[in-house]
Design a protein around this motif. Structure first.
Motif, PDB file in Angstrom:
ATOM      1  N   MET A   1       0.886  -1.282   0.115  1.00 11.41           N
ATOM      2  CA  MET A   1      -0.096   0.059  -0.090  1.00 11.41           C
ATOM      3  C   MET A   1       1.005   1.457  -0.030  1.00 11.41           C
ATOM      4  N   ALA A   2       0.692   2.204  -0.914  1.00 15.56           N
ATOM      5  CA  ALA A   2       1.355   3.330  -1.049  1.00 15.56           C
ATOM      6  C   ALA A   2       0.962   4.247   0.148  1.00 15.56           C
ATOM      7  N   ILE A   3       2.033   5.104   0.680  1.00 15.46           N
ATOM      8  CA  ILE A   3       1.621   5.987   1.708  1.00 15.46           C
ATOM      9  C   ILE A   3       1.847   7.648   1.110  1.00 15.46           C
ATOM     10  N   ILE A   4       0.562   8.442   0.909  1.00 15.98           N
ATOM     11  CA  ILE A   4       0.764   9.470   0.536  1.00 15.98           C
ATOM     12  C   ILE A   4       1.314  10.401   1.819  1.00 15.98           C
ATOM     13  N   LYS A  92      -3.991  14.066   0.913  1.00 17.57           N
ATOM     14  CA  LYS A  92      -3.555  13.340   2.062  1.00 17.57           C
ATOM     15  C   LYS A  92      -4.717  12.854   3.050  1.00 17.57           C
ATOM     16  N   GLN A  93      -5.416  13.604   3.436  1.00 19.30           N
ATOM     17  CA  GLN A  93      -6.685  13.209   4.465  1.00 19.30           C
ATOM     18  C   GLN A  93      -7.342  12.091   3.980  1.00 19.30           C
ATOM     19  N   GLN A  94      -7.728  12.281   2.694  1.00 16.74           N
ATOM     20  CA  GLN A  94      -8.684  11.223   2.269  1.00 16.74           C
ATOM     21  C   GLN A  94      -7.901   9.848   1.708  1.00 16.74           C
ATOM     22  N   GLN A  95      -6.710  10.159   1.504  1.00 17.54           N
ATOM     23  CA  GLN A  95      -5.708   8.903   0.857  1.00 17.54           C
ATOM     24  C   GLN A  95      -6.430   8.799  -0.319  1.00 17.54           C
ATOM     25  N   LEU A  96      -6.658   9.722  -1.016  1.00 18.30           N
ATOM     26  CA  LEU A  96      -6.822   9.746  -2.596  1.00 18.30           C
ATOM     27  C   LEU A  96      -5.873  10.436  -3.712  1.00 18.30           C
ATOM     28  N   ILE A  97      -5.972   9.655  -4.772  1.00 25.45           N
ATOM     29  CA  ILE A  97      -5.192  10.591  -5.882  1.00 25.45           C
ATOM     30  C   ILE A  97      -6.091  10.592  -6.968  1.00 25.45           C
ATOM     31  N   THR A  98      -6.397  11.642  -7.412  1.00 23.18           N
ATOM     32  CA  THR A  98      -7.218  12.086  -8.738  1.00 23.18           C
ATOM     33  C   THR A  98      -6.333  12.319  -9.777  1.00 23.18           C
ATOM     34  N   ILE A  99      -6.407  11.398 -10.950  1.00 22.98           N
ATOM     35  CA  ILE A  99      -5.559  11.842 -12.047  1.00 22.98           C
ATOM     36  C   ILE A  99      -6.409  12.146 -13.330  1.00 22.98           C
ATOM     37  N   HIS A 106      -9.401   9.759 -13.246  1.00 20.38           N
ATOM     38  CA  HIS A 106      -9.584   8.471 -12.416  1.00 20.38           C
ATOM     39  C   HIS A 106      -9.200   8.865 -11.014  1.00 20.38           C
ATOM     40  N   ILE A 107     -10.099   8.140 -10.073  1.00 19.91           N
ATOM     41  CA  ILE A 107      -9.867   8.444  -8.704  1.00 19.91           C
ATOM     42  C   ILE A 107      -9.336   7.268  -8.016  1.00 19.91           C
ATOM     43  N   ILE A 108      -8.091   7.166  -7.440  1.00 23.05           N
ATOM     44  CA  ILE A 108      -7.388   5.848  -7.029  1.00 23.05           C
ATOM     45  C   ILE A 108      -7.216   6.300  -5.118  1.00 23.05           C
ATOM     46  N   HIS A 109      -7.983   5.218  -4.832  1.00 25.06           N
ATOM     47  CA  HIS A 109      -7.504   5.381  -3.185  1.00 25.06           C
ATOM     48  C   HIS A 109      -6.116   4.466  -3.232  1.00 25.06           C
ATOM     49  N   ALA A 110      -5.324   5.013  -2.036  1.00 22.55           N
ATOM     50  CA  ALA A 110      -4.199   4.326  -1.770  1.00 22.55           C
ATOM     51  C   ALA A 110      -4.117   2.712  -1.644  1.00 22.55           C
ATOM     52  N   SER A 111      -5.162   2.267  -1.207  1.00 21.36           N
ATOM     53  CA  SER A 111      -5.323   0.716  -1.137  1.00 21.36           C
ATOM     54  C   SER A 111      -5.343   0.137  -2.675  1.00 21.36           C
ATOM     55  N   ASP A 112      -5.774   1.029  -3.577  1.00 24.34           N
ATOM     56  CA  ASP A 112      -5.841   0.556  -4.832  1.00 24.34           C
ATOM     57  C   ASP A 112      -4.475   0.229  -5.607  1.00 24.34           C
ATOM     58  N   ILE A 113      -3.506   0.688  -4.987  1.00 27.42           N
ATOM     59  CA  ILE A 113      -2.147   1.023  -5.590  1.00 27.42           C
ATOM     60  C   ILE A 113      -1.456  -0.426  -5.344  1.00 27.42           C
ATOM     61  N   LYS A 114      -1.039  -1.170  -6.382  1.00 27.63           N
ATOM     62  CA  LYS A 114      -0.186  -2.348  -6.078  1.00 27.63           C
ATOM     63  C   LYS A 114       1.269  -1.965  -6.038  1.00 27.63           C
ATOM     64  N   HIS A 115       1.798  -1.077  -6.792  1.00 28.73           N
ATOM     65  CA  HIS A 115       3.170  -0.662  -6.604  1.00 28.73           C
ATOM     66  C   HIS A 115       3.433   0.925  -7.151  1.00 28.73           C
ATOM     67  N   VAL A 116       4.433   1.342  -6.624  1.00 34.41           N
ATOM     68  CA  VAL A 116       4.777   2.932  -7.106  1.00 34.41           C
ATOM     69  C   VAL A 116       6.293   2.315  -7.414  1.00 34.41           C
ATOM     70  N   VAL A 117       6.511   2.310  -8.499  1.00 35.12           N
ATOM     71  CA  VAL A 117       8.014   2.396  -8.942  1.00 35.12           C
ATOM     72  C   VAL A 117       8.776   3.663  -9.277  1.00 35.12           C
ATOM     73  N   ARG A 118       9.924   3.813  -8.627  1.00 36.58           N
ATOM     74  CA  ARG A 118      10.451   5.064  -8.984  1.00 36.58           C
ATOM     75  C   ARG A 118      11.565   4.835 -10.009  1.00 36.58           C
ATOM     76  N   HIS A 149      -3.967  -2.251  -8.580  1.00 37.07           N
ATOM     77  CA  HIS A 149      -4.310  -3.841  -8.690  1.00 37.07           C
ATOM     78  C   HIS A 149      -4.886  -4.489 -10.165  1.00 37.07           C
ATOM     79  N   ASP A 150      -5.482  -3.664 -10.835  1.00 40.02           N
ATOM     80  CA  ASP A 150      -6.020  -4.179 -12.193  1.00 40.02           C
ATOM     81  C   ASP A 150      -4.982  -4.054 -13.054  1.00 40.02           C
ATOM     82  N   ASN A 151      -3.685  -3.550 -12.703  1.00 42.28           N
ATOM     83  CA  ASN A 151      -2.278  -3.456 -13.828  1.00 42.28           C
ATOM     84  C   ASN A 151      -2.734  -2.107 -14.530  1.00 42.28           C
ATOM     85  N   THR A 152      -3.451  -1.116 -14.099  1.00 37.17           N
ATOM     86  CA  THR A 152      -3.150   0.158 -15.007  1.00 37.17           C
ATOM     87  C   THR A 152      -2.384   0.865 -14.500  1.00 37.17           C
TER      88      THR A 152
END
Length: 243
Positions: A1-4, A92-99, A106-118, A149-152
């Protein structure tokens, strides 16, 4: 899980564009320093050709400078085309990333993220005191690859954020000589596939060890440094000898 780690709006801006190309300033400064050293050499009467008076020398210098910046130009153009319509809102408060980008919103919750590759230039894997000894113009280019998690896959480049201290915490870092964009996602193997690969490797070691003595097989089990598959193969061969 990614932490914002912070809350902000990310998009291409002058600050990050200039920061991406800023290491090129060190390269540019290197050329007049080199010319100054040549001038001092000739002023002090060292023997050799007067390169500063040769037109071909300046054409060569310009060509070397241009070639050294080509990777940076390439990355800048590709990064810009990728993120020119991208706006990312980090809550940060809602743990949401809107792209918001050309494919939609796309509205992504932190728990929806499988990996964040730098992905950054490989110079950063060195100890800090050893970094940038040989400056390259594209050193500060890099990007984040967000994989759900759906490989987007979403690519966020250094033209809109700092990949070294990103606002979205990375789960993995990759070091590349040229951090060119890569949207591919490595498929994760199932347990059955992993077991199948392990079995193939064990059988391969069993063929290698089939003529070993019991003492040699015991050594492979008891001594450290042997691969897991080799130890398993030795154990199975010993078991077969006693059954």
């Amino acid at each position: 899980m990614a932490i914002i780690s912070m809350q902000e709006v990310l998009q291409i801006n002058k600050k990050h564009q200039l920061k991406s190309i800023s290491n090129g300033a060190l390269v540019i400064l290197g050329y007049p320093v080199g010319l100054l050293l040549l001038w001092l050499k000739e002023l002090l009467g060292f023997k050799g050709s007067n390169a500063l008076l040769e037109l071909d020398f300046y054409f060569l210098l310009f060509g070397v400078c241009l070639v050294s910046f080509l990777p940076a130009f390439y990355l800048h153009i590709v990064y810009f085309l990728t993120n020119r319509n991208t706006v990312v809102e980090v809550d940060k408060q809602q743990q949401l990333i809107t792209i918001n980008y050309k494919r939609g919103r796309h509205i992504i919750h932190a728990s929806d993220i499988k990996h964040v590759v730098r992905v950054v230039q490989r110079d950063y894997r060195l100890p800090e005191q050893q970094q940038n000894w040989f400056p390259v113009p594209w050193r500060k280019y890099g990007y984040l690859k967000l994989i759900t998690h759906d490989n987007t896959v979403f690519l966020l480049t250094s033209l809109m954020l700092d990949p070294i201290n990103p606002p979205i915490k990375e789960t993995e870092t990759q070091y590349k000589f040229l951090p060119d964009l890569d949207e591919t996602v490595e498929e994760e193997l199932t347990h059955a596939e992993i077991d199948g690969q392990l079995r193939v490797s064990v059988e391969s070691f069993k063929l290698k060890f089939k003529n070993h003595t019991e003492q040699e097989l015991f050594e492979k089990i008891s001594k450290k440094g042997y691969r897991k598959e080799a130890v398993m193969a030795a154990e199975e061969l010993l078991h077969e000898k006693y059954t």
